[in-house]
Design a protein around this motif. Structure first.
Motif, PDB file in Angstrom:
ATOM      1  N   ASN A 157       0.817  -1.401  -0.008  1.00 25.13           N
ATOM      2  CA  ASN A 157      -0.117   0.127  -0.078  1.00 25.13           C
ATOM      3  C   ASN A 157       0.762   1.359   0.091  1.00 25.13           C
ATOM      4  N   CYS A 158       2.001   1.087  -0.396  1.00 24.83           N
ATOM      5  CA  CYS A 158       3.037   2.424  -0.508  1.00 24.83           C
ATOM      6  C   CYS A 158       3.104   2.913  -1.908  1.00 24.83           C
ATOM      7  N   ARG A 159       2.159   4.045  -2.020  1.00 19.61           N
ATOM      8  CA  ARG A 159       1.888   4.357  -3.394  1.00 19.61           C
ATOM      9  C   ARG A 159       2.082   5.877  -3.157  1.00 19.61           C
ATOM     10  N   ILE A 160       3.232   6.532  -3.432  1.00 21.72           N
ATOM     11  CA  ILE A 160       3.326   8.129  -3.378  1.00 21.72           C
ATOM     12  C   ILE A 160       3.137   8.714  -4.462  1.00 21.72           C
ATOM     13  N   PRO A 161       2.162   9.606  -4.665  1.00 17.97           N
ATOM     14  CA  PRO A 161       1.576  10.167  -5.978  1.00 17.97           C
ATOM     15  C   PRO A 161       2.904  10.814  -6.686  1.00 17.97           C
ATOM     16  N   LEU A 162       2.770  10.863  -8.283  1.00 18.97           N
ATOM     17  CA  LEU A 162       3.383  11.584  -8.953  1.00 18.97           C
ATOM     18  C   LEU A 162       2.877  12.611  -9.777  1.00 18.97           C
ATOM     19  N   HIS A 163       3.010  13.847 -10.026  1.00 16.93           N
ATOM     20  CA  HIS A 163       2.274  14.537 -10.996  1.00 16.93           C
ATOM     21  C   HIS A 163       1.913  13.863 -12.283  1.00 16.93           C
ATOM     22  N   LYS A 164       2.899  13.291 -13.011  1.00 13.31           N
ATOM     23  CA  LYS A 164       2.781  12.690 -14.246  1.00 13.31           C
ATOM     24  C   LYS A 164       3.794  11.328 -14.588  1.00 13.31           C
ATOM     25  N   PRO A 165       3.259  10.760 -15.614  1.00  8.71           N
ATOM     26  CA  PRO A 165       4.249   9.700 -15.665  1.00  8.71           C
ATOM     27  C   PRO A 165       5.786  10.271 -16.030  1.00  8.71           C
ATOM     28  N   ILE A 166       6.880   9.546 -16.241  1.00  8.65           N
ATOM     29  CA  ILE A 166       8.116   9.776 -16.127  1.00  8.65           C
ATOM     30  C   ILE A 166       8.821   8.877 -17.290  1.00  8.65           C
ATOM     31  N   THR A 167       9.772   9.388 -17.964  1.00  6.01           N
ATOM     32  CA  THR A 167      10.393   8.972 -19.000  1.00  6.01           C
ATOM     33  C   THR A 167      11.692   8.006 -18.413  1.00  6.01           C
ATOM     34  N   PRO A 168      12.128   7.341 -19.523  1.00  5.45           N
ATOM     35  CA  PRO A 168      13.369   6.309 -18.953  1.00  5.45           C
ATOM     36  C   PRO A 168      14.642   7.522 -18.656  1.00  5.45           C
ATOM     37  N   TYR A 169      14.700   8.631 -19.160  1.00  7.13           N
ATOM     38  CA  TYR A 169      15.882   9.348 -19.021  1.00  7.13           C
ATOM     39  C   TYR A 169      15.740   9.792 -17.373  1.00  7.13           C
ATOM     40  N   ILE A 170      14.380  10.360 -17.026  1.00  3.97           N
ATOM     41  CA  ILE A 170      14.154  10.904 -15.721  1.00  3.97           C
ATOM     42  C   ILE A 170      14.309   9.668 -14.594  1.00  3.97           C
ATOM     43  N   PHE A 171      13.806   8.552 -14.980  1.00  8.04           N
ATOM     44  CA  PHE A 171      14.057   7.472 -14.201  1.00  8.04           C
ATOM     45  C   PHE A 171      15.663   7.217 -13.877  1.00  8.04           C
ATOM     46  N   ILE A 172      16.370   7.238 -14.971  1.00 12.11           N
ATOM     47  CA  ILE A 172      17.575   6.743 -14.652  1.00 12.11           C
ATOM     48  C   ILE A 172      18.473   7.934 -14.003  1.00 12.11           C
ATOM     49  N   ASP A 205      -6.619  16.607  -7.749  1.00 14.12           N
ATOM     50  CA  ASP A 205      -6.848  17.512  -6.850  1.00 14.12           C
ATOM     51  C   ASP A 205      -6.368  17.314  -5.324  1.00 14.12           C
ATOM     52  N   LEU A 206      -7.152  16.078  -5.182  1.00 13.08           N
ATOM     53  CA  LEU A 206      -6.963  15.669  -3.616  1.00 13.08           C
ATOM     54  C   LEU A 206      -5.456  15.175  -3.495  1.00 13.08           C
ATOM     55  N   GLU A 207      -5.059  14.484  -4.507  1.00 17.34           N
ATOM     56  CA  GLU A 207      -3.549  14.004  -4.226  1.00 17.34           C
ATOM     57  C   GLU A 207      -2.640  15.085  -4.325  1.00 17.34           C
ATOM     58  N   ARG A 208      -2.924  16.030  -4.645  1.00 18.23           N
ATOM     59  CA  ARG A 208      -2.080  17.478  -4.714  1.00 18.23           C
ATOM     60  C   ARG A 208      -1.958  17.866  -3.218  1.00 18.23           C
ATOM     61  N   GLU A 209      -2.925  17.531  -2.340  1.00 14.82           N
ATOM     62  CA  GLU A 209      -3.068  18.283  -1.059  1.00 14.82           C
ATOM     63  C   GLU A 209      -2.112  17.137   0.012  1.00 14.82           C
ATOM     64  N   ILE A 210      -1.676  16.075  -0.533  1.00 10.69           N
ATOM     65  CA  ILE A 210      -0.909  15.275   0.232  1.00 10.69           C
ATOM     66  C   ILE A 210       0.778  15.299  -0.143  1.00 10.69           C
ATOM     67  N   LEU A 211       1.636  14.771   0.484  1.00 15.26           N
ATOM     68  CA  LEU A 211       3.003  14.816   0.219  1.00 15.26           C
ATOM     69  C   LEU A 211       3.062  14.001  -1.373  1.00 15.26           C
ATOM     70  N   HIS A 212       3.731  14.620  -2.356  1.00 13.80           N
ATOM     71  CA  HIS A 212       3.715  13.943  -3.355  1.00 13.80           C
ATOM     72  C   HIS A 212       5.224  14.421  -4.337  1.00 13.80           C
ATOM     73  N   LEU A 213       5.306  13.724  -5.407  1.00 19.72           N
ATOM     74  CA  LEU A 213       6.529  14.121  -6.184  1.00 19.72           C
ATOM     75  C   LEU A 213       6.220  14.778  -7.533  1.00 19.72           C
ATOM     76  N   SER A 214       6.988  15.807  -7.770  1.00 25.52           N
ATOM     77  CA  SER A 214       6.710  16.447  -8.995  1.00 25.52           C
ATOM     78  C   SER A 214       7.791  16.776  -9.788  1.00 25.52           C
ATOM     79  N   ILE A 215       7.539  16.857 -11.206  1.00 24.78           N
ATOM     80  CA  ILE A 215       8.739  17.306 -11.971  1.00 24.78           C
ATOM     81  C   ILE A 215       7.967  17.761 -13.292  1.00 24.78           C
ATOM     82  N   SER A 216       8.712  18.995 -13.834  1.00 30.54           N
ATOM     83  CA  SER A 216       7.988  19.773 -14.761  1.00 30.54           C
ATOM     84  C   SER A 216       8.091  18.970 -16.186  1.00 30.54           C
TER      85      SER A 216
END
Length: 216
Positions: A157-172, A205-216
């Motif tokens: 049940n550990c699922r920390i929200p991200l703003h959007k999907p990420i690319t292989p470059y960002i992951f690595i 929007d509710l997920e934005r109100e809790i701790l989450h990860l973001s990248i532009s």
């Protein structure tokens, strides 16, 4: 929007780049069929979700070569995406499985002790922790199962929200920056992957109100 072809090119580039800087010990380049970008060969990833010890999970993935890249410290990298057309991302799985064993260090300790990159893994206070980034909008439940999320360890049940999907470059870049950069050798800067991310935002929007990860 990132296309299927762009994602395949990024996985190929990541794999080649890790070979060039001597971080890859073994590798499997990606294959593609019917919109699925997967690890070359017919590999079953369900083992990583079973209720068995992490050491056993790691051994099965390693022995079955169920990885895109096996790093020089034994860590395994998985990068798998699924598209329903060239531009519509359905889901992905990006995983980092560090080696749970220091057996290699015990057998060849002199090789590790002279190399700064291994400083952390030989410390007795280090806990091996797998990481997994998932995108799975078909199973989205607000807060409980964000469309894009990070799982730390094997916690169900550990699922920390991200703003959007990420690319292989960002992951690595994330893996190198946080686990492989040293004072003298900054791999994330040496490889300098393009961190442009054209995937659409998917956070609620509710997920934005809790701790989450973001990248532009």
């Amino acid at each position: 929007m990132m296309t299927k072809a762009e994602i395949i090119n990024q996985i190929n580039d990541v794999t080649s780049s890790l070979i060039e800087v001597n971080l890859s010990e073994e590798q499997n380049f990606p294959a593609e069929k019917d919109g699925l970008i997967y690890i070359s060969g017919n590999h079953d990833i369900s083992i990583s979700l079973r209720n068995i010890s992490y050491a056993d999970i790691y051994d099965i993935l390693r022995d079955g070569k169920n990885y895109n890249v096996k790093l020089i410290d034994g860590a395994l990298i998985q990068m798998m995406y699924s598209f329903d057309n060239e531009q519509n991302l359905k889901k992905y799985r990006l995983a980092f499985f560090p080696s749970p064993s220091l057996e290699e260090f015990q057998n060849n300790s002199e090789l590790y002790e002279i190399d700064e990159i291994y400083a952390d893994i030989v410390h007795k206070n280090i806990i091996t922790t797998p990481l997994r980034f998932d995108f799975d909008p078909s199973n989205h439940e607000v807060i409980h199962h964000p469309s894009s999320h990070l799982t730390i360890g094997q916690y169900k049940n550990c699922r920390i929200p991200l703003h959007k999907p990420i690319t292989p470059y960002i992951f690595i870049d994330f893996i190198l920056r946080n686990f492989y950069n040293t004072a003298r050798n900054k791999f994330s800067e040496k490889l300098s992957f393009d961190k442009t991310n054209n995937f659409d935002y998917c956070i609620n929007d509710l997920e934005r109100e809790i701790l989450h990860l973001s990248i532009s």
